[in-house]
Design a protein around this motif. Structure first.
Motif, PDB file in Angstrom:
ATOM      1  N   GLY A  49      40.334  42.082  67.677  1.00 19.97           N
ATOM      2  CA  GLY A  49      40.624  41.578  69.007  1.00 19.97           C
ATOM      3  C   GLY A  49      42.052  41.163  69.248  1.00 19.97           C
ATOM      4  N   TYR A  50      42.948  41.355  68.259  1.00 25.58           N
ATOM      5  CA  TYR A  50      44.329  40.913  68.429  1.00 25.58           C
ATOM      6  C   TYR A  50      45.327  42.051  68.563  1.00 25.58           C
ATOM      7  CZ  TYR A  50      43.271  36.014  68.219  1.00 25.58           C
ATOM      8  OH  TYR A  50      42.805  34.765  68.540  1.00 25.58           O
ATOM      9  N   GLY A  51      44.849  43.293  68.672  1.00 21.81           N
ATOM     10  CA  GLY A  51      45.748  44.350  69.112  1.00 21.81           C
ATOM     11  C   GLY A  51      46.176  45.393  68.114  1.00 21.81           C
ATOM     12  N   LYS A  52      45.557  45.462  66.922  1.00 18.63           N
ATOM     13  CA  LYS A  52      46.025  46.443  65.941  1.00 18.63           C
ATOM     14  C   LYS A  52      45.768  47.874  66.420  1.00 18.63           C
ATOM     15  CE  LYS A  52      41.881  46.095  63.093  1.00 18.63           C
ATOM     16  NZ  LYS A  52      41.267  47.243  63.792  1.00 18.63           N
ATOM     17  N   SER A  53      44.583  48.160  66.953  1.00 20.40           N
ATOM     18  CA  SER A  53      44.301  49.507  67.454  1.00 20.40           C
ATOM     19  C   SER A  53      45.127  49.800  68.705  1.00 20.40           C
ATOM     20  CB  SER A  53      42.811  49.669  67.758  1.00 20.40           C
ATOM     21  OG  SER A  53      42.045  49.618  66.578  1.00 20.40           O
ATOM     22  N   TYR A  54      45.377  48.767  69.508  1.00 24.93           N
ATOM     23  CA  TYR A  54      46.227  48.921  70.678  1.00 24.93           C
ATOM     24  C   TYR A  54      47.637  49.331  70.257  1.00 24.93           C
ATOM     25  CZ  TYR A  54      47.953  47.848  75.393  1.00 24.93           C
ATOM     26  OH  TYR A  54      48.504  47.937  76.653  1.00 24.93           O
ATOM     27  N   THR A  55      48.164  48.643  69.245  1.00 22.14           N
ATOM     28  CA  THR A  55      49.491  48.979  68.715  1.00 22.14           C
ATOM     29  C   THR A  55      49.513  50.394  68.162  1.00 22.14           C
ATOM     30  OG1 THR A  55      49.981  46.672  68.182  1.00 22.14           O
ATOM     31  CG2 THR A  55      51.219  48.352  66.981  1.00 22.14           C
ATOM     32  N   LEU A  56      48.438  50.789  67.481  1.00 19.97           N
ATOM     33  CA  LEU A  56      48.339  52.144  66.974  1.00 19.97           C
ATOM     34  C   LEU A  56      48.437  53.149  68.128  1.00 19.97           C
ATOM     35  CD1 LEU A  56      47.961  52.696  63.958  1.00 19.97           C
ATOM     36  CD2 LEU A  56      45.564  53.236  64.420  1.00 19.97           C
ATOM     37  N   GLY A  57      47.784  52.822  69.256  1.00 19.61           N
ATOM     38  CA  GLY A  57      47.843  53.694  70.426  1.00 19.61           C
ATOM     39  C   GLY A  57      49.237  53.811  71.006  1.00 19.61           C
ATOM     40  N   VAL A  58      49.978  52.710  71.014  1.00 22.48           N
ATOM     41  CA  VAL A  58      51.365  52.743  71.489  1.00 22.48           C
ATOM     42  C   VAL A  58      52.186  53.703  70.633  1.00 22.48           C
ATOM     43  CG1 VAL A  58      53.496  51.379  71.673  1.00 22.48           C
ATOM     44  CG2 VAL A  58      51.336  50.443  72.525  1.00 22.48           C
ATOM     45  N   LEU A  59      52.014  53.599  69.328  1.00 24.35           N
ATOM     46  CA  LEU A  59      52.750  54.478  68.422  1.00 24.35           C
ATOM     47  C   LEU A  59      52.362  55.942  68.646  1.00 24.35           C
ATOM     48  CD1 LEU A  59      54.710  54.820  66.084  1.00 24.35           C
ATOM     49  CD2 LEU A  59      52.828  54.353  64.508  1.00 24.35           C
ATOM     50  N   VAL A  60      51.077  56.203  68.846  1.00 26.65           N
ATOM     51  CA  VAL A  60      50.624  57.578  69.087  1.00 26.65           C
ATOM     52  C   VAL A  60      51.207  58.106  70.390  1.00 26.65           C
ATOM     53  CG1 VAL A  60      48.597  59.022  69.540  1.00 26.65           C
ATOM     54  CG2 VAL A  60      48.531  57.316  67.714  1.00 26.65           C
ATOM     55  N   GLU A  61      51.287  57.282  71.424  1.00 27.58           N
ATOM     56  CA  GLU A  61      51.902  57.705  72.682  1.00 27.58           C
ATOM     57  C   GLU A  61      53.347  58.120  72.468  1.00 27.58           C
ATOM     58  OE1 GLU A  61      49.377  54.969  75.896  1.00 27.58           O
ATOM     59  OE2 GLU A  61      51.458  54.492  75.423  1.00 27.58           O
ATOM     60  N   GLU A  62      54.079  57.319  71.711  1.00 26.74           N
ATOM     61  CA  GLU A  62      55.491  57.627  71.471  1.00 26.74           C
ATOM     62  C   GLU A  62      55.643  58.888  70.621  1.00 26.74           C
ATOM     63  OE1 GLU A  62      58.056  56.186  72.873  1.00 26.74           O
ATOM     64  OE2 GLU A  62      56.744  54.793  73.939  1.00 26.74           O
ATOM     65  N   LEU A  63      54.789  59.057  69.640  1.00 31.77           N
ATOM     66  CA  LEU A  63      54.838  60.265  68.819  1.00 31.77           C
ATOM     67  C   LEU A  63      54.526  61.497  69.651  1.00 31.77           C
ATOM     68  CD1 LEU A  63      52.992  58.904  65.653  1.00 31.77           C
ATOM     69  CD2 LEU A  63      55.345  59.764  65.685  1.00 31.77           C
ATOM     70  N   GLY A  64      53.597  61.373  70.578  1.00 32.18           N
ATOM     71  CA  GLY A  64      53.230  62.503  71.420  1.00 32.18           C
ATOM     72  C   GLY A  64      54.346  62.960  72.333  1.00 32.18           C
ATOM     73  N   GLU A  65      55.259  62.057  72.672  1.00 32.97           N
ATOM     74  CA  GLU A  65      56.372  62.398  73.554  1.00 32.97           C
ATOM     75  C   GLU A  65      57.621  62.826  72.797  1.00 32.97           C
ATOM     76  OE1 GLU A  65      57.038  59.054  76.060  1.00 32.97           O
ATOM     77  OE2 GLU A  65      55.185  59.327  77.221  1.00 32.97           O
ATOM     78  N   ALA A  66      57.622  62.646  71.484  1.00 31.81           N
ATOM     79  CA  ALA A  66      58.811  62.948  70.685  1.00 31.81           C
ATOM     80  C   ALA A  66      58.810  64.406  70.233  1.00 31.81           C
ATOM     81  CB  ALA A  66      58.865  62.028  69.463  1.00 31.81           C
ATOM     82  N   ASP A  67      60.000  64.965  70.126  1.00 31.22           N
ATOM     83  CA  ASP A  67      60.145  66.343  69.654  1.00 31.22           C
ATOM     84  C   ASP A  67      60.117  66.387  68.124  1.00 31.22           C
ATOM     85  OD1 ASP A  67      60.421  67.324  72.242  1.00 31.22           O
ATOM     86  OD2 ASP A  67      62.606  66.993  72.242  1.00 31.22           O
ATOM     87  N   GLY A  68      59.508  67.430  67.593  1.00 30.27           N
ATOM     88  CA  GLY A  68      59.562  67.673  66.156  1.00 30.27           C
ATOM     89  C   GLY A  68      58.535  66.960  65.326  1.00 30.27           C
ATOM     90  N   VAL A  69      57.688  66.123  65.951  1.00 30.15           N
ATOM     91  CA  VAL A  69      56.639  65.410  65.220  1.00 30.15           C
ATOM     92  C   VAL A  69      55.314  65.625  65.934  1.00 30.15           C
ATOM     93  CG1 VAL A  69      58.197  63.658  64.279  1.00 30.15           C
ATOM     94  CG2 VAL A  69      57.044  63.249  66.470  1.00 30.15           C
ATOM     95  N   ALA A  70      54.216  65.387  65.215  1.00 29.20           N
ATOM     96  CA  ALA A  70      52.892  65.558  65.801  1.00 29.20           C
ATOM     97  C   ALA A  70      51.934  64.524  65.220  1.00 29.20           C
ATOM     98  CB  ALA A  70      52.367  66.972  65.535  1.00 29.20           C
ATOM     99  N   PRO A  71      51.361  63.647  66.058  1.00 26.51           N
ATOM    100  CA  PRO A  71      50.377  62.694  65.564  1.00 26.51           C
ATOM    101  C   PRO A  71      49.009  63.345  65.387  1.00 26.51           C
ATOM    102  CG  PRO A  71      50.686  62.376  67.915  1.00 26.51           C
ATOM    103  CD  PRO A  71      51.657  63.439  67.491  1.00 26.51           C
ATOM    104  N   VAL A  72      48.366  63.059  64.256  1.00 30.86           N
ATOM    105  CA  VAL A  72      47.003  63.506  63.979  1.00 30.86           C
ATOM    106  C   VAL A  72      46.198  62.235  63.733  1.00 30.86           C
ATOM    107  CG1 VAL A  72      45.509  64.887  62.494  1.00 30.86           C
ATOM    108  CG2 VAL A  72      47.872  65.634  62.942  1.00 30.86           C
ATOM    109  N   VAL A  73      45.321  61.886  64.665  1.00 29.97           N
ATOM    110  CA  VAL A  73      44.648  60.595  64.645  1.00 29.97           C
ATOM    111  C   VAL A  73      43.222  60.745  64.127  1.00 29.97           C
ATOM    112  CG1 VAL A  73      43.999  58.556  65.995  1.00 29.97           C
ATOM    113  CG2 VAL A  73      46.013  59.900  66.648  1.00 29.97           C
ATOM    114  N   ALA A  74      42.895  60.032  63.067  1.00 31.57           N
ATOM    115  CA  ALA A  74      41.517  59.932  62.590  1.00 31.57           C
ATOM    116  C   ALA A  74      40.903  58.697  63.246  1.00 31.57           C
ATOM    117  CB  ALA A  74      41.481  59.808  61.068  1.00 31.57           C
TER     118      ALA A  74
END
Length: 358
Positions: A48-73
């Motif tokens: 309830g304190y935001g760890k999965s939320y933070t993970l989502g923020v990182l995935v959003e940024e990875l999705g917009e970046a060139d040359g990298v690709a997030p693969v989320v389990a």
């Protein structure tokens, strides 16, 4: 000046993580995170304190970046909302090929001793076969006694019942090249099945970068990571943690139970994002693995509210108090409430709601 966590230089791709958090709770300068180089990152915090939320923020940024690709389990279905983002693919029932798992993994997956007759037979079937149907045929025709063949057949029937094995299973190229990012929704699988999927995908990502058959650098992002380090996925995750930097495979794990992670997962992380933790065992696990940072400023600045975090950056050997930015896409990991169900509103104390207020 904008701080970029995870590196000492100014050049390269980075993503917006949030803002500095002043002692009075106000927002300071922008904080970004390095996405240019391979990293091992760990996101921890109680429920309830935001760890999965933070993970989502990182995935959003990875999705917009060139040359990298997030693969989320995604074992909890918390990231299915990424289907709303153009270029992201959410696979609701991810499947892998049977031969994506090494023979030893088949024995571990089915709780078989590879030195005993049934385990040895399954090992040989996995060695000689490419598909689960071929493994079953091998067992049926094997030169082994009836009891051994029957036991092996029953174990393979169990694996077949999970419905996760397919000759057209997902590959590293499917995960990395054609999309901005991919979410493997394993919420419909039990722990053994989702471990098999993550083991196969993790090993294929690592192999693909070793031979450079994929161009983009993959970031394997695993929520509820304790469930995978405790299962058959463990060896593949350890390989990426300890040897992934050279081929360019990054790993990000999130857990509310850092005390049950293997020490290597904590000690080898060069970026540690800590949300609120109250369990003494969890705090002690971080202190044991990262003693240089778990004294003084880290302990004093441990966050108290959802969305706030302390980030330990090994690249600059520094500790930062930050507030995670708001998500672009709705967070799927908040807890429901009876009052929210009646009113149609989000859970008032969920991390997503708390962050939207800011």
């Amino acid at each position: 000046m904008t701080e970029v966590l995870g590196r000492t230089g100014d050049d390269g791709i980075s993503g917006h993580l949030g803002h500095y958090r002043a002692r009075d709770g106000s927002a300071g300068a922008s904080v970004r995170i390095d996405l240019d180089s391979p990293h091992v990152a760990l996101v921890v915090g109680k429920r309830g304190y935001g760890k999965s939320y933070t993970l989502g923020v990182l995935v959003e940024e990875l999705g917009e970046a060139d040359g990298v690709a997030p693969v989320v389990a995604d074992p909890m279905g918390a990231f299915t909302t990424f289907a709303k983002i153009s270029g992201f693919e959410v696979i609701s029932t991810p499947r892998v090929s049977a031969n994506a798992l090494p023979p030893r993994a088949w024995c571990d997956l089915l709780s078989l001793d590879h030195e005993r007759p049934t385990g040895s037979l399954v090992w040989r079937a996995a060695t000689e076969s490419k598909a689960l149907t071929e493994m079953k045929d091998f067992v049926a025709e094997a030169d082994a006694n009836r009891a051994t063949r029957r036991a092996a057949r029953n174990h393979l029937a169990l694996a077949e019942s999970w419905d996760i094995f397919s000759p057209d299973g997902i590959t590293a190229a499917d995960c990395v090249e054609p999309t901005s990012g991919i979410v493997l929704d394993c919420s419909g699988y039990d722990e053994s099945a989702m471990n098999a999927v993550v083991r196969a995908v993790a090993e294929d990502l690592y192999r693909a970068r070793i031979v450079e058959s994929v161009r983009k650098l993959p970031w394997l992002v695993v929520d509820e990571a304790h469930a995978f380090f405790g299962g058959v996925a463990n060896p593949a995750l350890r390989t990426i943690i300890t040897r992934g930097r050279r081929p360019g495979v990054s790993f990000v794990a999130a857990t509310q139970r850092p005390a049950v992670l293997p020490e290597v997962a904590v000690s080898q992380s060069d970026l540690l994002v800590a949300h609120r933790l109250t369990s003494r065992n969890d705090r002690d696990a971080l202190a044991h693995a990262r003693p240089a940072y778990m004294q003084g400023s880290f302990a004093d600045r441990m966050p108290e509210t959802p969305g706030s975090a302390v980030v330990v950056d090994d690249a600059t050997e520094s500790v930062h108090a930050v507030r995670i930015r708001k998500r672009q896409v709705e967070h799927g990991g908040g807890s429901p409430s009876a009052s929210g169900a009646c009113s149609g509103e989000s859970e008032p104390n969920s991390p997503a709601t708390e962050l939207r207020k800011r």
